[in-house]
Scaffold this motif. Sequence first.
Motif, mmCIF file in Angstrom:
data_model
loop_
_atom_site.group_PDB
_atom_site.id
_atom_site.type_symbol
_atom_site.label_atom_id
_atom_site.label_comp_id
_atom_site.label_asym_id
_atom_site.label_seq_id
_atom_site.Cartn_x
_atom_site.Cartn_y
_atom_site.Cartn_z
ATOM 1 N N SER A 73 4.522 10.329 -6.553
ATOM 2 C CA SER A 73 5.654 10.621 -7.449
ATOM 3 C C SER A 73 5.160 10.968 -8.843
ATOM 4 C CB SER A 73 6.598 9.412 -7.512
ATOM 5 O OG SER A 73 7.142 9.138 -6.237
ATOM 6 N N GLY A 74 4.108 10.250 -9.288
ATOM 7 C CA GLY A 74 3.556 10.540 -10.615
ATOM 8 C C GLY A 74 2.956 11.929 -10.682
ATOM 9 N N ARG A 75 2.250 12.358 -9.617
ATOM 10 C CA ARG A 75 1.646 13.691 -9.593
ATOM 11 C C ARG A 75 2.713 14.785 -9.588
ATOM 12 N NH1 ARG A 75 -3.165 12.673 -5.120
ATOM 13 N NH2 ARG A 75 -4.493 11.377 -6.479
ATOM 14 N N LYS A 76 3.801 14.537 -8.841
ATOM 15 C CA LYS A 76 4.886 15.509 -8.817
ATOM 16 C C LYS A 76 5.537 15.635 -10.191
ATOM 17 C CE LYS A 76 6.173 15.106 -3.936
ATOM 18 N NZ LYS A 76 7.249 14.707 -2.980
ATOM 19 N N ALA A 77 5.665 14.513 -10.875
ATOM 20 C CA ALA A 77 6.261 14.538 -12.207
ATOM 21 C C ALA A 77 5.395 15.334 -13.175
ATOM 22 C CB ALA A 77 6.457 13.112 -12.718
ATOM 23 N N ILE A 78 4.053 15.200 -13.022
ATOM 24 C CA ILE A 78 3.134 15.946 -13.900
ATOM 25 C C ILE A 78 3.246 17.449 -13.640
ATOM 26 C CG2 ILE A 78 0.687 16.392 -14.355
ATOM 27 C CD1 ILE A 78 0.184 13.398 -13.981
ATOM 28 N N ARG A 79 3.399 17.827 -12.363
ATOM 29 C CA ARG A 79 3.500 19.253 -12.030
ATOM 30 C C ARG A 79 4.751 19.887 -12.632
ATOM 31 N NH1 ARG A 79 1.838 17.423 -6.751
ATOM 32 N NH2 ARG A 79 -0.374 17.894 -6.407
ATOM 33 N N LYS A 80 5.779 19.091 -12.810
ATOM 34 C CA LYS A 80 7.003 19.629 -13.399
ATOM 35 C C LYS A 80 6.790 20.052 -14.862
ATOM 36 C CE LYS A 80 10.264 17.088 -10.499
ATOM 37 N NZ LYS A 80 11.355 16.076 -10.464
ATOM 38 N N PHE A 81 5.805 19.417 -15.501
ATOM 39 C CA PHE A 81 5.520 19.769 -16.901
ATOM 40 C C PHE A 81 4.618 20.982 -17.021
ATOM 41 C CE2 PHE A 81 6.783 15.324 -17.447
ATOM 42 C CZ PHE A 81 7.626 15.423 -18.550
ATOM 43 N N GLY A 82 3.880 21.285 -15.973
ATOM 44 C CA GLY A 82 2.995 22.438 -16.036
ATOM 45 C C GLY A 82 1.746 22.215 -15.229
ATOM 46 N N ASP A 83 0.698 22.961 -15.597
ATOM 47 C CA ASP A 83 -0.568 22.865 -14.893
ATOM 48 C C ASP A 83 -1.140 21.454 -15.048
ATOM 49 O OD1 ASP A 83 -2.884 24.134 -13.503
ATOM 50 O OD2 ASP A 83 -3.871 23.429 -15.340
ATOM 51 N N PRO A 84 -1.479 20.767 -13.912
ATOM 52 C CA PRO A 84 -1.980 19.389 -13.979
ATOM 53 C C PRO A 84 -3.202 19.225 -14.872
ATOM 54 C CG PRO A 84 -1.418 19.954 -11.727
ATOM 55 C CD PRO A 84 -1.303 21.227 -12.516
ATOM 56 N N GLU A 85 -4.155 20.202 -14.833
ATOM 57 C CA GLU A 85 -5.351 20.091 -15.656
ATOM 58 C C GLU A 85 -5.000 20.143 -17.134
ATOM 59 O OE1 GLU A 85 -8.416 19.425 -14.884
ATOM 60 O OE2 GLU A 85 -7.906 19.242 -12.743
ATOM 61 N N LEU A 86 -4.055 21.002 -17.468
ATOM 62 C CA LEU A 86 -3.658 21.133 -18.872
ATOM 63 C C LEU A 86 -2.923 19.877 -19.338
ATOM 64 C CD1 LEU A 86 -3.411 22.836 -21.438
ATOM 65 C CD2 LEU A 86 -1.297 23.817 -20.496
ATOM 66 N N VAL A 87 -2.077 19.336 -18.450
ATOM 67 C CA VAL A 87 -1.330 18.116 -18.808
ATOM 68 C C VAL A 87 -2.287 16.950 -19.004
ATOM 69 C CG1 VAL A 87 0.372 16.434 -17.996
ATOM 70 C CG2 VAL A 87 0.768 18.883 -17.658
ATOM 71 N N ARG A 88 -3.334 16.875 -18.194
ATOM 72 C CA ARG A 88 -4.302 15.773 -18.332
ATOM 73 C C ARG A 88 -5.001 15.844 -19.693
ATOM 74 N NH1 ARG A 88 -5.831 17.083 -12.950
ATOM 75 N NH2 ARG A 88 -4.933 15.602 -11.437
ATOM 76 N N ILE A 140 0.842 -1.205 0.000
ATOM 77 C CA ILE A 140 0.000 0.000 0.000
ATOM 78 C C ILE A 140 0.875 1.253 0.000
ATOM 79 C CG2 ILE A 140 -1.680 1.318 1.329
ATOM 80 C CD1 ILE A 140 -2.810 -1.343 2.334
ATOM 81 N N LEU A 141 1.910 1.264 0.855
ATOM 82 C CA LEU A 141 2.804 2.427 0.916
ATOM 83 C C LEU A 141 3.528 2.636 -0.417
ATOM 84 C CD1 LEU A 141 4.340 1.969 4.487
ATOM 85 C CD2 LEU A 141 2.641 3.672 3.763
ATOM 86 N N PHE A 142 3.923 1.530 -1.046
ATOM 87 C CA PHE A 142 4.614 1.633 -2.329
ATOM 88 C C PHE A 142 3.687 2.215 -3.392
ATOM 89 C CE2 PHE A 142 5.809 -0.191 -6.467
ATOM 90 C CZ PHE A 142 7.103 0.304 -6.569
ATOM 91 N N PHE A 143 2.409 1.775 -3.377
ATOM 92 C CA PHE A 143 1.448 2.311 -4.351
ATOM 93 C C PHE A 143 1.212 3.799 -4.128
ATOM 94 C CE2 PHE A 143 -3.000 3.289 -5.485
ATOM 95 C CZ PHE A 143 -2.924 3.071 -6.859
ATOM 96 N N ILE A 144 1.041 4.182 -2.857
ATOM 97 C CA ILE A 144 0.830 5.605 -2.550
ATOM 98 C C ILE A 144 2.041 6.421 -2.984
ATOM 99 C CG2 ILE A 144 0.557 7.277 -0.671
ATOM 100 C CD1 ILE A 144 -1.038 5.134 0.842
ATOM 101 N N PHE A 145 3.235 5.889 -2.717
ATOM 102 C CA PHE A 145 4.461 6.583 -3.126
ATOM 103 C C PHE A 145 4.518 6.756 -4.643
ATOM 104 C CE2 PHE A 145 8.841 6.210 -4.676
ATOM 105 C CZ PHE A 145 9.407 7.332 -4.091
ATOM 106 N N THR A 146 4.111 5.704 -5.363
ATOM 107 C CA THR A 146 4.112 5.764 -6.833
ATOM 108 C C THR A 146 3.147 6.824 -7.344
ATOM 109 O OG1 THR A 146 4.663 3.410 -6.942
ATOM 110 C CG2 THR A 146 3.795 4.413 -8.940
ATOM 111 N N VAL A 147 1.945 6.894 -6.756
ATOM 112 C CA VAL A 147 0.938 7.878 -7.175
ATOM 113 C C VAL A 147 1.429 9.296 -6.915
ATOM 114 C CG1 VAL A 147 -1.381 8.759 -6.719
ATOM 115 C CG2 VAL A 147 -0.990 6.278 -6.881
#
Length: 339
Positions: A29-44, A20-27
């Motif tokens: 980390s994925g959100r942080k990676a998306i923020r590096k590209f820009g606005d999350p809504e726009l990236v989606r 469970i902790l590994f899955f939460i960590f993965t999620v």
Amino acid sequence: MFRFANPEFLYLLSVLPVLILFFIFTVISGRKAIRKFGDPELVRQLMPEASPKRQRLKFGLLFVAVTTLVFVIAGPQFGSRIETVRRQGVEIMVCLDVSNSMMAEDIKPNRLEKAKQMLARMTDGFSDDKVGLIVFAGDAFTQLPITSDYISAKMFLSSINPSMVSSQGTAIGAAISLAMRSFTPDEKAGKTVLLITDGENHEDDAVKVAASAAEKNITVNVVGIGLPQGAPIPLDGTSNFMKDAGGNVVVTQLNEQMCREIAAAGKGIYVRADNTNSALRTLQSEINKMDKSEIDSKVYSEYDEQFQLPAWIVLVLLILEFLVMERKNRIFQKVKLFS
């Protein structure tokens, strides 16, 4: 009733919080990676095929599969039952002499231990027969009622020693008489008394009782244990031997004449046990010659293995986890199962 055959494997459940902790960590980390590209809504909007719900579904399937797999490995078992099984066999009542003379060491390691070893090997050869156990010295007692539970028979056998019967002597007739009353009422079942003794009978008319058993179609087979020249009786815990009132060392001898007379009256056979297995083979052959009859036996089945259903659940969950993709399938974009 429920239990696990291998409960130590349940410790593997401690891995689940780590998953469970590994899955939460993965999620995260994925959100942080998306923020590096820009606005999350726009990236989606730039990743229309991405599906967080599919990721959660895949993890849920994997999590349940791993949990169920741990239970499968632990071996779930349910219930307890007693079954009646019909078998073709005979009924055998063993009468074992436990008088002090059976501690003589003319047969190694001593007469009693040799008799117990022989009976244990004989019991290992039983499959469809019933066996009971009577111990006797100056009196006779039922140690194990007639049964098909060979494990219990060997367990009781291992605990036998001369101290079990307080009154010393060799009441062979009393033992045979008790054995006759210990068989089941089934008249069709072949019945035999297996008497194991050194033949030093001082208590009753064993020959007459054996003849009475034969009249009721109960054979009496006799195993003489010891040597005709005899041996002294060791005193437990010392290096001394048993002595009589006059201070002379008591030498106990195998009374083969008595043993032969009992076997003849009981229409059975007499064999002498020595340091080989010839007596055991002869007895087994004699028992195999007896007429077998249909015997109802209560067989206790304590637990049933119930791993099959959980194993199938694990397989189905793993297949589903494999088939569910993390991204939306373009072919099924219009199907809104995960949105």
